[in-house]
Design an enzyme around this catalytic site. Structure first.
Site: not given
Length: 242
Positions: A11, A13-14, A64, A142, A155, A157, A159, A188
């Site tokens: 991840g 690229s940004r 991935v 997170s 999400y 779960a 993390k 963020i």
């Protein structure tokens, strides 16, 4: 400080991944950026790393969540760079929705990318780490994995699972000289979270503002060089999960 090392950033690229790639490159690490779909953005990151710091940087497209595809890409990175010393598992997606109406495919997609994707990368890089007798794994989890978040059961779960994966990997791999830590960012300012000014969650942050990707990158730089730290979950969250 990391001269001669190779870092893989998924991840990359940004957002947070891009900031981590730039930071590790500034410390002398060669950079392999793994991206999902935006080849132009990934190549821009690599070009900046190479031009500004003189390191070697290349981009690799990979899902991935695909075990076999990850195996092939890690083999390609090894062929291009010789080995891998640092792995940053940052690739992640969201497909938010209320638990009562969440689609199965939305749950599966998030867990497959965020959690299984990290496992796939660790699984295929560990052999290189063992041969090197050293390795550093940094998983980007997170605060949602620590606290939960309404509308993000998939999400959260994924993390939370990543924290468990981090601690288990740390225990298993420590005798082989391999460290595994996690960073738990709060809110963020990235494409995923929105701007600093119109986010209703600002009022829940004790420091009163969102963080920047560079704040997470600084934490990654620390963990990349902290030789006696493993199994740690480092919050970068302005105090929201304290």
């Amino acid at each position: 400080m990391l001269k001669g090392k190779t870092a893989v950033v998924t991840g990359g690229s940004r957002g947070i991944g891009r900031a981590i790639a730039y930071k590790l490159a500034s410390m002398g690490a060669n950079i392999a950026v793994i991206y999902a779909g935006n080849a132009e953005a990934a190549e821009t990151v690599c070009r900046r790393c190479a031009e500004e710091t003189g390191v070697k940087a290349r981009a690799y497209q990979c899902d991935v969540a695909d075990f076999t595809a990850v195996k092939e890409k890690v083999a390609r990175i090894r062929a291009d760079f010789g080995t891998v010393h640092i792995l940053v598992n940052n690739a992640g997606i969201t497909r938010d929705g209320l638990l009562a109406i969440m689609k199965e495919e939305d749950y599966d997609a998030v867990v497959d990318t965020n959690l299984k994707g990290a496992f796939n990368m660790i699984r295929h890089c560990t052999g290189l780490f063992i041969r090197n007798r050293e390795g550093c794994i940094i998983n980007i989890t997170s605060v949602a994995g620590l606290m939960g978040n309404a509308g993000q059961c998939n999400y959260s779960a994924s993390k939370a699972g990543l924290i468990g994966l981090t601690k288990s990997a740390a225990r298993e791999l420590a005798p082989k000289g391999i460290r595994c830590n996690a960073i738990a960012p709060g809110f963020i300012a990235t494409d995923m979270t929105g701007s600093q000014t119109d986010n209703p969650l600002l009022g829940t942050i004790p420091m009163g503002r969102m963080g920047e990707p560079e704040d997470v990158a600084e934490a990654a730089a620390y963990l990349a060089t902290a030789k006696y730290v493993t199994g740690e979950v480092l919050r970068v969250d302005g105090g929201i999960a304290m």
